[in-house]
Motif scaffolding. Structure first.
Motif, mmCIF file in Angstrom:
data_model
loop_
_atom_site.group_PDB
_atom_site.id
_atom_site.type_symbol
_atom_site.label_atom_id
_atom_site.label_comp_id
_atom_site.label_asym_id
_atom_site.label_seq_id
_atom_site.Cartn_x
_atom_site.Cartn_y
_atom_site.Cartn_z
ATOM 1 N N LEU A 1 0.725 -1.226 0.060
ATOM 2 C CA LEU A 1 0.200 0.016 0.012
ATOM 3 C C LEU A 1 0.976 1.169 0.018
ATOM 4 C CD1 LEU A 1 -2.788 -1.018 2.683
ATOM 5 C CD2 LEU A 1 -3.214 -0.464 0.050
ATOM 6 N N PHE A 2 1.926 1.217 0.915
ATOM 7 C CA PHE A 2 2.905 2.483 0.737
ATOM 8 C C PHE A 2 3.485 2.651 -0.570
ATOM 9 C CE2 PHE A 2 6.630 4.840 1.940
ATOM 10 C CZ PHE A 2 6.340 5.701 2.780
ATOM 11 N N MET A 3 4.010 1.423 -1.022
ATOM 12 C CA MET A 3 4.707 1.699 -2.228
ATOM 13 C C MET A 3 3.766 2.208 -3.542
ATOM 14 S SD MET A 3 7.778 1.505 -1.590
ATOM 15 C CE MET A 3 8.416 1.540 -3.172
ATOM 16 N N SER A 4 2.217 2.058 -3.199
ATOM 17 C CA SER A 4 1.431 2.115 -4.462
ATOM 18 C C SER A 4 1.239 3.685 -4.141
ATOM 19 C CB SER A 4 0.241 1.226 -4.247
ATOM 20 O OG SER A 4 -0.492 1.358 -3.117
ATOM 21 N N GLY A 5 1.552 4.388 -3.146
ATOM 22 C CA GLY A 5 1.227 5.727 -3.194
ATOM 23 C C GLY A 5 0.477 6.280 -1.811
ATOM 24 N N ILE A 6 0.071 5.340 -1.132
ATOM 25 C CA ILE A 6 -0.459 5.778 0.179
ATOM 26 C C ILE A 6 0.641 6.189 1.191
ATOM 27 C CG2 ILE A 6 -2.157 5.104 1.796
ATOM 28 C CD1 ILE A 6 -3.438 3.052 -0.186
ATOM 29 N N ARG A 7 0.817 7.199 1.297
ATOM 30 C CA ARG A 7 1.685 7.769 2.195
ATOM 31 C C ARG A 7 1.227 8.325 3.674
ATOM 32 N NH1 ARG A 7 4.465 5.436 -1.101
ATOM 33 N NH2 ARG A 7 5.884 6.251 -2.627
ATOM 34 N N ASP A 8 -0.029 8.847 3.604
ATOM 35 C CA ASP A 8 -0.626 9.344 4.665
ATOM 36 C C ASP A 8 -0.771 8.146 5.886
ATOM 37 O OD1 ASP A 8 -2.011 11.433 6.309
ATOM 38 O OD2 ASP A 8 -3.750 10.347 5.864
ATOM 39 N N ALA A 9 -0.320 8.516 6.834
ATOM 40 C CA ALA A 9 -0.542 7.420 7.989
ATOM 41 C C ALA A 9 -1.738 7.019 8.216
ATOM 42 C CB ALA A 9 0.145 7.883 9.346
ATOM 43 N N TRP A 10 -2.720 8.008 8.444
ATOM 44 C CA TRP A 10 -4.330 7.772 8.715
ATOM 45 C C TRP A 10 -4.984 6.705 7.611
ATOM 46 C CZ3 TRP A 10 -8.548 9.024 6.482
ATOM 47 C CH2 TRP A 10 -9.804 8.791 7.057
ATOM 48 N N GLU A 11 -4.447 7.524 6.336
ATOM 49 C CA GLU A 11 -5.187 6.543 5.237
ATOM 50 C C GLU A 11 -4.638 5.117 5.290
ATOM 51 O OE1 GLU A 11 -5.965 6.851 0.371
ATOM 52 O OE2 GLU A 11 -4.984 8.344 1.395
ATOM 53 N N LEU A 12 -3.308 5.091 5.444
ATOM 54 C CA LEU A 12 -2.672 3.782 5.447
ATOM 55 C C LEU A 12 -3.191 2.914 6.446
ATOM 56 C CD1 LEU A 12 -0.403 1.926 4.182
ATOM 57 C CD2 LEU A 12 1.162 2.890 5.895
ATOM 58 N N GLU A 13 -3.276 3.247 7.582
ATOM 59 C CA GLU A 13 -4.111 2.583 8.778
ATOM 60 C C GLU A 13 -5.216 2.209 8.378
ATOM 61 O OE1 GLU A 13 -4.792 2.968 13.745
ATOM 62 O OE2 GLU A 13 -3.574 4.553 12.552
ATOM 63 N N LEU A 14 -6.116 3.108 7.826
ATOM 64 C CA LEU A 14 -7.671 2.941 7.487
ATOM 65 C C LEU A 14 -7.570 1.788 6.467
ATOM 66 C CD1 LEU A 14 -10.506 3.632 7.662
ATOM 67 C CD2 LEU A 14 -10.110 5.187 5.676
ATOM 68 N N ARG A 15 -6.869 1.667 5.555
ATOM 69 C CA ARG A 15 -6.795 0.549 4.632
ATOM 70 C C ARG A 15 -6.213 -0.725 5.052
ATOM 71 N NH1 ARG A 15 -6.331 2.326 -1.028
ATOM 72 N NH2 ARG A 15 -7.253 4.273 -1.231
ATOM 73 N N LEU A 16 -5.409 -0.623 6.097
ATOM 74 C CA LEU A 16 -4.720 -2.047 6.578
ATOM 75 C C LEU A 16 -5.912 -2.574 7.545
ATOM 76 C CD1 LEU A 16 -1.004 -1.483 7.613
ATOM 77 C CD2 LEU A 16 -2.220 -3.116 5.893
ATOM 78 N N LYS A 17 -6.759 -1.717 8.297
ATOM 79 C CA LYS A 17 -7.772 -2.332 9.181
ATOM 80 C C LYS A 17 -8.925 -2.954 8.436
ATOM 81 C CE LYS A 17 -7.089 0.599 13.207
ATOM 82 N NZ LYS A 17 -7.820 1.873 13.939
ATOM 83 N N GLU A 18 -8.995 -2.293 7.104
ATOM 84 C CA GLU A 18 -10.143 -2.850 6.186
ATOM 85 C C GLU A 18 -9.734 -4.061 5.380
ATOM 86 O OE1 GLU A 18 -11.025 0.358 3.780
ATOM 87 O OE2 GLU A 18 -12.352 1.302 5.047
ATOM 88 N N ALA A 19 -8.380 -4.249 5.440
ATOM 89 C CA ALA A 19 -7.853 -5.420 4.558
ATOM 90 C C ALA A 19 -8.049 -6.712 5.030
ATOM 91 C CB ALA A 19 -6.196 -5.220 4.198
ATOM 92 N N CYS A 20 -8.496 -7.648 4.289
ATOM 93 C CA CYS A 20 -8.742 -9.116 4.848
ATOM 94 C C CYS A 20 -7.914 -9.956 4.347
ATOM 95 C CB CYS A 20 -10.215 -9.719 4.440
ATOM 96 S SG CYS A 20 -11.238 -8.495 4.929
ATOM 97 N N CYS A 21 -7.228 -10.648 5.330
ATOM 98 C CA CYS A 21 -6.011 -11.706 4.876
ATOM 99 C C CYS A 21 -6.707 -12.909 4.000
ATOM 100 C CB CYS A 21 -5.729 -12.461 6.058
ATOM 101 S SG CYS A 21 -4.233 -13.586 6.109
ATOM 102 N N PRO A 22 -6.250 -13.351 3.138
ATOM 103 C CA PRO A 22 -6.738 -14.344 2.214
ATOM 104 C C PRO A 22 -6.860 -15.622 2.861
ATOM 105 C CG PRO A 22 -4.742 -13.614 1.162
ATOM 106 C CD PRO A 22 -5.104 -12.763 2.145
ATOM 107 N N ILE A 23 -7.590 -16.516 2.930
ATOM 108 C CA ILE A 23 -7.739 -17.923 3.789
ATOM 109 C C ILE A 23 -6.625 -18.705 3.441
ATOM 110 C CG2 ILE A 23 -9.219 -19.843 4.028
ATOM 111 C CD1 ILE A 23 -11.531 -18.348 3.185
ATOM 112 N N ASP A 24 -6.032 -18.797 2.271
ATOM 113 C CA ASP A 24 -5.122 -19.570 1.909
ATOM 114 C C ASP A 24 -3.469 -19.301 2.508
ATOM 115 O OD1 ASP A 24 -4.589 -17.637 0.262
ATOM 116 O OD2 ASP A 24 -4.231 -18.800 -1.469
ATOM 117 N N VAL A 25 -3.363 -18.180 3.224
ATOM 118 C CA VAL A 25 -1.960 -18.077 4.073
ATOM 119 C C VAL A 25 -1.730 -19.131 4.657
ATOM 120 C CG1 VAL A 25 -0.805 -16.352 5.302
ATOM 121 C CG2 VAL A 25 -2.541 -15.455 3.770
#
Length: 150
Positions: A48-72
């Motif tokens: 996410l950071f390398m794709s351009g999301i540099r703002d800490a608040w937005e990065l945290e929001l995206r990570l909280k919304e991210a769902c881990c795939p089942i096959d990890v």
């Protein structure tokens, strides 16, 4: 000026942002760092950071919304190494050897194709990573493995 999105590099202040956000999300989700989900979340934060999301608040929001795939699955045990587990290392080597992310991706793909085509050269060596890195270096430097043996 160094454009981080184009260079593939993360400067120290970027790591500070990623680390702080990662720690907050890990604590909020009660995730163990050594788990498959923890590893996936770390890779997702970097992506996410390398794709351009540099703002800490937005990065945290995206990570909280991210769902881990089942096959990890957990990292490969000492019993064997899977090529999939080595892809991050191979990609890192390719980024060091090339000038652009696209060239790095192409070199990684070329290395894997060559490895599949020349599997007979790999005679149950315990160091799969070393073999693949050697192949990558040979391909990048234009050296033929067959020529070198003769």
């Amino acid at each position: 000026m160094l454009d981080q999105r184009q260079s593939g590099y993360i400067l120290p202040e970027g790591f500070t942002v990623i680390s702080a956000v990662f720690e907050r999300v890990m604590d909020a989700r009660h995730i163990d760092r050594q788990s498959g989900e923890g590893g996936w979340l770390a890779r997702e934060a970097l992506h996410l950071f390398m794709s351009g999301i540099r703002d800490a608040w937005e990065l945290e929001l995206r990570l909280k919304e991210a769902c881990c795939p089942i096959d990890v699955s957990p990292p490969a045990s000492a019993g064997g190494t899977k090529i999939v587990d080595l892809l991050p290392d191979l990609s890192a080597w390719a980024r060091c050897l090339t000038a652009s992310p696209n060239a790095a991706t192409a070199l990684t793909e070329q290395t894997l194709e060559y490895a599949v085509e020349h599997m007979d050269e790999f005679v149950a060596k315990p160091d799969v990573r070393g073999w693949l890195v050697r192949l990558m270096l040979d391909l990048r430097l234009g050296r033929s493995r067959r020529r070198r043996r003769t």
